[in-house]
Structure formats: C-alpha cells, structure tokens
Design a protein around this motif. Sequence first.
Motif, short mmCIF file in Angstrom:
data_model
loop_
_atom_site.label_atom_id
_atom_site.label_comp_id
_atom_site.label_asym_id
_atom_site.label_seq_id
_atom_site.Cartn_x
_atom_site.Cartn_y
_atom_site.Cartn_z
N PRO A 272 0.77 -1.20 -0.07
CA PRO A 272 0.08 -0.06 0.09
C PRO A 272 0.84 1.25 -0.02
CG PRO A 272 -0.95 -1.62 1.55
CD PRO A 272 0.50 -2.23 1.13
N GLY A 273 0.54 1.92 -0.75
CA GLY A 273 1.23 3.60 -1.02
C GLY A 273 2.19 3.74 -2.15
N ASP A 274 2.65 2.32 -2.63
CA ASP A 274 3.14 2.35 -4.11
C ASP A 274 2.51 2.98 -5.20
OD1 ASP A 274 5.43 1.01 -2.72
OD2 ASP A 274 4.75 -0.86 -3.41
N ARG A 275 3.06 3.19 -6.04
CA ARG A 275 2.53 4.04 -7.46
C ARG A 275 3.05 3.31 -8.67
NH1 ARG A 275 -0.62 7.80 -6.10
NH2 ARG A 275 -0.78 8.63 -8.12
N ILE A 276 2.08 2.95 -9.26
CA ILE A 276 2.50 2.19 -10.49
C ILE A 276 1.95 3.13 -11.78
CG2 ILE A 276 2.73 0.12 -9.69
CD1 ILE A 276 -0.24 -0.72 -11.07
N ARG A 277 2.71 2.86 -12.75
CA ARG A 277 2.13 3.59 -13.89
C ARG A 277 1.47 2.56 -14.99
NH1 ARG A 277 2.77 8.41 -17.46
NH2 ARG A 277 2.82 9.37 -15.42
N VAL A 278 0.31 2.85 -15.77
CA VAL A 278 -0.26 2.06 -16.83
C VAL A 278 -0.56 2.91 -17.81
CG1 VAL A 278 -2.40 0.84 -17.11
CG2 VAL A 278 -1.46 0.63 -14.90
N GLU A 279 -0.22 2.23 -19.05
CA GLU A 279 -0.16 2.96 -20.32
C GLU A 279 -1.27 2.23 -21.02
OE1 GLU A 279 3.68 2.69 -21.94
OE2 GLU A 279 4.51 4.40 -21.02
N PHE A 280 -2.16 3.13 -21.62
CA PHE A 280 -3.15 2.57 -22.32
C PHE A 280 -3.21 2.97 -23.70
CE2 PHE A 280 -4.55 3.33 -18.20
CZ PHE A 280 -5.28 2.35 -17.77
N GLU A 281 -3.23 1.78 -24.89
CA GLU A 281 -2.91 2.05 -26.38
C GLU A 281 -4.28 2.57 -26.78
OE1 GLU A 281 -1.30 -1.74 -27.86
OE2 GLU A 281 -0.25 -1.91 -25.80
N LEU A 282 -4.09 3.68 -27.88
CA LEU A 282 -5.23 4.26 -28.13
C LEU A 282 -5.26 3.59 -29.63
CD1 LEU A 282 -4.76 7.64 -26.83
CD2 LEU A 282 -6.18 5.76 -25.92
N GLU A 283 -6.75 3.44 -30.25
CA GLU A 283 -7.00 3.14 -31.51
C GLU A 283 -6.39 4.16 -32.17
OE1 GLU A 283 -10.64 1.10 -33.14
OE2 GLU A 283 -10.92 3.24 -33.33
N GLY A 284 -5.67 3.85 -33.47
CA GLY A 284 -5.15 4.85 -34.45
C GLY A 284 -3.74 5.28 -34.08
N GLY A 285 -3.21 4.81 -32.88
CA GLY A 285 -1.91 5.24 -32.45
C GLY A 285 -2.02 6.14 -31.15
N GLY A 286 -0.95 6.36 -30.62
CA GLY A 286 -0.94 6.95 -29.31
C GLY A 286 -1.01 6.23 -28.01
N VAL A 287 -0.72 6.90 -26.92
CA VAL A 287 -0.80 6.25 -25.54
C VAL A 287 -1.11 7.28 -24.51
CG1 VAL A 287 0.79 5.30 -23.75
CG2 VAL A 287 1.22 4.78 -26.16
N LEU A 288 -2.00 6.74 -23.85
CA LEU A 288 -2.44 7.48 -22.58
C LEU A 288 -2.29 6.91 -21.49
CD1 LEU A 288 -4.63 9.48 -21.56
CD2 LEU A 288 -6.29 7.65 -21.74
N ALA A 289 -1.42 7.75 -20.54
CA ALA A 289 -0.88 6.98 -19.26
C ALA A 289 -1.32 7.56 -18.19
CB ALA A 289 0.80 7.24 -19.44
N GLY A 290 -1.32 6.62 -17.06
CA GLY A 290 -2.11 7.08 -15.98
C GLY A 290 -1.20 6.59 -14.62
N ASP A 291 -1.20 7.29 -13.50
CA ASP A 291 -0.53 6.64 -12.26
C ASP A 291 -1.70 6.35 -11.41
OD1 ASP A 291 1.91 7.06 -12.95
OD2 ASP A 291 1.86 9.52 -12.28
N PHE A 292 -1.25 4.88 -10.83
CA PHE A 292 -2.37 4.05 -10.01
C PHE A 292 -1.74 4.08 -8.44
CE2 PHE A 292 -4.05 3.84 -13.93
CZ PHE A 292 -5.36 3.41 -13.88
N GLU A 293 -2.42 4.21 -7.39
CA GLU A 293 -1.93 4.01 -6.26
C GLU A 293 -2.23 2.72 -5.80
OE1 GLU A 293 -2.51 5.86 -1.55
OE2 GLU A 293 -3.71 6.53 -3.22
N VAL A 294 -1.47 2.06 -5.23
CA VAL A 294 -1.62 0.71 -4.54
C VAL A 294 -2.39 0.86 -3.03
CG1 VAL A 294 -0.83 -1.48 -3.86
CG2 VAL A 294 0.27 -0.42 -5.86
N ARG A 295 -3.55 0.27 -3.00
CA ARG A 295 -4.16 0.34 -1.55
C ARG A 295 -4.44 -0.91 -1.00
NH1 ARG A 295 -9.12 4.41 -3.24
NH2 ARG A 295 -8.01 6.13 -3.87
N GLY A 296 -4.74 -1.01 0.01
CA GLY A 296 -4.87 -2.39 0.88
C GLY A 296 -6.27 -3.13 0.34
N PRO A 297 -6.61 -4.30 0.84
CA PRO A 297 -7.54 -5.14 0.51
C PRO A 297 -8.96 -4.38 0.77
CG PRO A 297 -6.06 -6.52 1.79
CD PRO A 297 -5.61 -5.22 1.90
N GLY A 298 -9.12 -3.32 1.48
CA GLY A 298 -10.11 -2.70 1.85
C GLY A 298 -10.61 -1.72 0.80
N GLY A 299 -9.41 -1.24 0.20
CA GLY A 299 -9.56 -0.24 -0.93
C GLY A 299 -9.33 1.04 -0.38
#
Length: 148
Positions: free
Chosen positions: A121-148
């Motif tokens: 919990p507290g770690d951050r990960i980056r996820v990249e989303f591939e877009l139709e027609g090219g391009g990438v959309l990126a976002g950071d996601f915070e890791v949380r415990g099982p309770g969210g």
Amino acid sequence: MNRIGAPLAFASLLLASVALPACARECAPVVSEGWVRMPPVAMPMLAGFGRFTNTCDTPVTIVGARSDAFGEVTVHETRIIEGVSRMRPVPTLRVNAKDEAVLQPGGLHLMLMQPKATLAPGDRIRVEFELEGGGVLAGDFEVRGPGG
C-alpha cells in the motif's frame, strides 16, 4: 532592430502563430483517480480502478494496456448473468466525446496479472493505455490495501 534581427523576429512570430493553434487543436483524454486493490491473500493478480475523462470533440478507443510492473494488463467487465457474477475481457473500451468511462469494483476494471515485484500500500504504478489509431494515454495508480 538591425537588418538580420527583424527577419529573424518575424520568422519566430510567424512560426509561433502557426504552432500555437496546432497545439490548441490537439486534445487528449485524461486518466485520473487511479488505484489498485491488493488482494486479501497473495495472488498473481490485482484489480485496478479509475476514471477516463474525454473532454475532446471526438471519441477515443482504448485497444490495449501495459505496465512495467505487471506481465499482463487487460480491461475486464463484471456482470451478473442469471444471478451469477461473471467476468469477461473487454477488447476495446470506447470513451465518447465529452464523456467519461469509470473503472470501479463490480463493473469495468483492470486486471493486472503477474506482478514483477512485491507491491505494498502506498506504492504507485504507471499504466499505459494504447489508443486506436496510435498514441498512448498514461496514468498513475496508487496501490491500496484489500479494503480499498
């Protein structure tokens, strides 16, 4: 201004007047509120949630996802079918113009499989989303415990 400076200043102004409207026309959706839920017991997969906001005048379609922190990232959907909760992959996710798509528990979500390192919990990960027609959309996601 000397004879060399005036043409250079004019060329710079001309270039800026062409480049700025081109930049203003570009529009990209945004990933926000990203978080990943740790399972209550060690498992080779986690679930991710967040929001895609598309303020653009055209729709955008997400056709894939990846993260350096996981071996595989896919979009899934949970639905109740004949009283049974079923999960299925969603190969493409369209976010309409001036609209949003929400990834949330019990609905659309990310399946983050085969973590490459132990997360806490507290770690951050980056996820990249591939877009139709090219391009990438990126976002950071915070890791949380099982309770969210």
